[in-house]
Scaffold this motif. Structure first.
Motif, PDB file in Angstrom:
ATOM      1  N   GLY A  48      -2.337   3.904   2.837  1.00  0.00           N
ATOM      2  CA  GLY A  48      -3.711   3.722   2.407  1.00  0.00           C
ATOM      3  C   GLY A  48      -4.558   4.955   2.666  1.00  0.00           C
ATOM      4  N   VAL A  49      -4.356   5.581   3.826  1.00  0.00           N
ATOM      5  CA  VAL A  49      -5.117   6.793   4.154  1.00  0.00           C
ATOM      6  C   VAL A  49      -4.787   7.915   3.175  1.00  0.00           C
ATOM      7  CG1 VAL A  49      -5.473   8.592   5.887  1.00  0.00           C
ATOM      8  CG2 VAL A  49      -5.335   6.195   6.590  1.00  0.00           C
ATOM      9  N   THR A  50      -3.493   8.170   2.958  1.00  0.00           N
ATOM     10  CA  THR A  50      -3.119   9.248   2.035  1.00  0.00           C
ATOM     11  C   THR A  50      -3.430   8.880   0.586  1.00  0.00           C
ATOM     12  OG1 THR A  50      -0.848   8.391   1.944  1.00  0.00           O
ATOM     13  CG2 THR A  50      -1.308  10.118   3.546  1.00  0.00           C
ATOM     14  N   GLY A  51      -3.424   7.592   0.284  1.00  0.00           N
ATOM     15  CA  GLY A  51      -3.788   7.179  -1.067  1.00  0.00           C
ATOM     16  C   GLY A  51      -5.252   7.449  -1.360  1.00  0.00           C
ATOM     17  N   GLY A  52      -6.118   7.192  -0.382  1.00  0.00           N
ATOM     18  CA  GLY A  52      -7.533   7.450  -0.583  1.00  0.00           C
ATOM     19  C   GLY A  52      -7.888   8.913  -0.469  1.00  0.00           C
ATOM     20  N   ALA A  53      -7.214   9.636   0.423  1.00  0.00           N
ATOM     21  CA  ALA A  53      -7.581  11.019   0.689  1.00  0.00           C
ATOM     22  C   ALA A  53      -6.920  12.000  -0.271  1.00  0.00           C
ATOM     23  CB  ALA A  53      -7.206  11.393   2.126  1.00  0.00           C
ATOM     24  N   ALA A  54      -5.698  11.687  -0.729  1.00  0.00           N
ATOM     25  CA  ALA A  54      -4.958  12.643  -1.554  1.00  0.00           C
ATOM     26  C   ALA A  54      -4.363  12.018  -2.801  1.00  0.00           C
ATOM     27  CB  ALA A  54      -3.846  13.282  -0.724  1.00  0.00           C
ATOM     28  N   ALA A  55      -4.723  10.767  -3.123  1.00  0.00           N
ATOM     29  CA  ALA A  55      -4.184  10.068  -4.298  1.00  0.00           C
ATOM     30  C   ALA A  55      -2.662  10.025  -4.277  1.00  0.00           C
ATOM     31  CB  ALA A  55      -4.690  10.723  -5.586  1.00  0.00           C
ATOM     32  N   PHE A  56      -2.085   9.865  -3.078  1.00  0.00           N
ATOM     33  CA  PHE A  56      -0.633   9.853  -2.928  1.00  0.00           C
ATOM     34  C   PHE A  56      -0.250   8.776  -1.907  1.00  0.00           C
ATOM     35  CE2 PHE A  56       3.385  12.072  -1.440  1.00  0.00           C
ATOM     36  CZ  PHE A  56       4.088  11.759  -2.581  1.00  0.00           C
ATOM     37  N   PRO A  57      -0.273   7.496  -2.321  1.00  0.00           N
ATOM     38  CA  PRO A  57      -0.074   6.417  -1.358  1.00  0.00           C
ATOM     39  C   PRO A  57       1.380   6.108  -1.023  1.00  0.00           C
ATOM     40  CG  PRO A  57      -0.518   5.491  -3.512  1.00  0.00           C
ATOM     41  CD  PRO A  57      -0.648   6.982  -3.661  1.00  0.00           C
ATOM     42  N   GLY A  58       2.323   6.652  -1.794  1.00  0.00           N
ATOM     43  CA  GLY A  58       3.690   6.167  -1.682  1.00  0.00           C
ATOM     44  C   GLY A  58       4.562   6.805  -0.625  1.00  0.00           C
ATOM     45  N   ALA A  59       4.173   7.950  -0.059  1.00  0.00           N
ATOM     46  CA  ALA A  59       5.096   8.730   0.765  1.00  0.00           C
ATOM     47  C   ALA A  59       5.581   7.958   1.989  1.00  0.00           C
ATOM     48  CB  ALA A  59       4.433  10.040   1.185  1.00  0.00           C
ATOM     49  N   PHE A  60       4.669   7.496   2.837  1.00  0.00           N
ATOM     50  CA  PHE A  60       5.071   6.885   4.106  1.00  0.00           C
ATOM     51  C   PHE A  60       5.765   5.536   3.892  1.00  0.00           C
ATOM     52  CE2 PHE A  60       1.702   9.805   5.457  1.00  0.00           C
ATOM     53  CZ  PHE A  60       2.363  10.475   6.475  1.00  0.00           C
ATOM     54  N   VAL A  61       5.324   4.771   2.915  1.00  0.00           N
ATOM     55  CA  VAL A  61       5.978   3.488   2.628  1.00  0.00           C
ATOM     56  C   VAL A  61       7.381   3.724   2.072  1.00  0.00           C
ATOM     57  CG1 VAL A  61       5.837   1.385   1.246  1.00  0.00           C
ATOM     58  CG2 VAL A  61       3.774   2.325   2.297  1.00  0.00           C
ATOM     59  N   THR A  62       7.530   4.733   1.224  1.00  0.00           N
ATOM     60  CA  THR A  62       8.848   5.067   0.696  1.00  0.00           C
ATOM     61  C   THR A  62       9.797   5.485   1.812  1.00  0.00           C
ATOM     62  OG1 THR A  62       7.882   5.765  -1.409  1.00  0.00           O
ATOM     63  CG2 THR A  62      10.086   6.579  -0.892  1.00  0.00           C
ATOM     64  N   ILE A  63       9.314   6.321   2.720  1.00  0.00           N
ATOM     65  CA  ILE A  63      10.141   6.773   3.845  1.00  0.00           C
ATOM     66  C   ILE A  63      10.560   5.584   4.716  1.00  0.00           C
ATOM     67  CG2 ILE A  63      10.088   8.098   5.994  1.00  0.00           C
ATOM     68  CD1 ILE A  63       8.307  10.140   4.518  1.00  0.00           C
ATOM     69  N   TRP A  64       9.612   4.710   5.021  1.00  0.00           N
ATOM     70  CA  TRP A  64       9.918   3.574   5.894  1.00  0.00           C
ATOM     71  C   TRP A  64      10.871   2.587   5.223  1.00  0.00           C
ATOM     72  CZ3 TRP A  64      10.620   2.353  10.506  1.00  0.00           C
ATOM     73  CH2 TRP A  64      10.595   1.020  10.960  1.00  0.00           C
TER      74      TRP A  64
END
Length: 305
Positions: free
Chosen positions: A200-216
């Motif tokens: 959510g933080v990276t989605g709002g700040a950088a329009a890239f919400p998928g990185a951490f959820v994909t890794i996990w």
């Protein structure tokens, strides 16, 4: 001894509508059956889609002075590449579009429209694999992290945290490519919520919400379908919520209105995503994990450019 009359050739019942059967000669029947068989081949379907996209782009280039054929090609390439793993469209597409179009705000508007359209298509394609129970914890975490991310976007300098995310993604994915897959045996819903919060933080700040959820999701040892059945709808939900928050934050600010002309590029996103989803179905879990890490590296490098 009289010879039996030659029996007519047998054709599948579903190949030709029954309403036309009495009027078709055997030769015409065979021709139509062969044409239907050819059209059902994936290579023909996707090739026809690409050909239709080229025709569509040529017509728009002649009628719309502001339309860019290079931007259309960049969106198709980014859609095809990112849809193999299901994320990183904005990172890959932005690395090209910001060099092809003069207006950076319009670039973001185009990517928002195309990304939401492509994510909706991929979520629909994976609807049988969506686990709403697993997804819930990630979405709840994102609900807490997204307002913080939007606040960071609107009230801070983006260069520092964007570069930090880029370095983290490159280091992580490079490490994972050269070692065996890691599976975390002890799972807890709080870890899912934390991954959703960071998304959510990276989605709002950088329009890239998928990185951490994909890794996990990769740490859970799930199949490629189950992983995408969680982070694919997560990305779509966060993108829609982030767009709504940005729209609400701009009310009464007197800023420029959202330009919806980027919808002209949406066919490139949809056709490219369809071709990428076909490649995804051919991958095994190991190949899928490799494609995820390669896209994470590409995403990280795009943040560092």
């Amino acid at each position: 001894m009289p010879q039996k009359a030659a029996s007519p050739p047998a054709y599948p019942a579903t190949s030709i509508p029954l309403a036309f059967a009495p009027s078709l000669a055997p030769r015409d029947w065979m021709l139509r059956y062969r044409l239907l068989s050819i059209c059902q081949k994936p290579s023909v379907r996707y090739g026809g889609g690409v050909a239709a996209l080229v025709f569509y782009a040529g017509v728009l280039a002649l009628k719309q002075p502001h339309f860019s054929l290079w931007a259309m090609a960049a969106i198709f390439i980014a859609a095809f590449t990112s849809s193999i793993a299901g994320f990183a469209f904005s990172a890959i597409c932005g690395a090209m579009l910001f060099h092809l179009l003069d207006d950076p705000v319009h670039v973001v508007e185009i990517m928002m429209i195309c990304s939401i359209g492509g994510q909706a298509l991929m979520v629909w394609s994976l609807r049988q694999h969506i686990s709403w129970r697993d997804l819930l914890a990630f979405v709840v975490g994102a609900g807490a992290g997204l307002p913080l991310g939007v606040y960071i976007l609107l009230h801070s300098r983006p260069a520092l945290y964007v570069h930090a995310i880029g370095v983290l993604l490159v280091l992580y994915a490079s490490f994972m490519i050269f070692r065996r897959p890691v599976v975390v045996r002890r799972q807890h819903v709080l870890w899912d919520g934390l991954a959703g919060f960071l998304g959510g933080v990276t989605g709002g700040a950088a329009a890239f919400p998928g990185a951490f959820v994909t890794i996990w999701c990769g740490f859970k040892g799930w199949s490629k379908e189950r992983q995408r059945g969680v982070y694919q709808p997560f990305i779509l939900i966060v993108q829609l919520a982030g767009l709504a928050l940005l729209a609400a934050a701009s009310l009464g600010a007197g800023g420029r209105r959202f330009d919806v002309s980027g919808i002209e590029y949406l066919p490139a996103m949809l056709i490219g995503a369809s071709c990428g989803m076909a490649c995804f179905k051919w991958l095994n879990d190991r190949q899928f994990a490799l494609s995820v890490n390669v896209l994470l590296i590409a995403s990280g490098l795009s943040f560092l450019l």
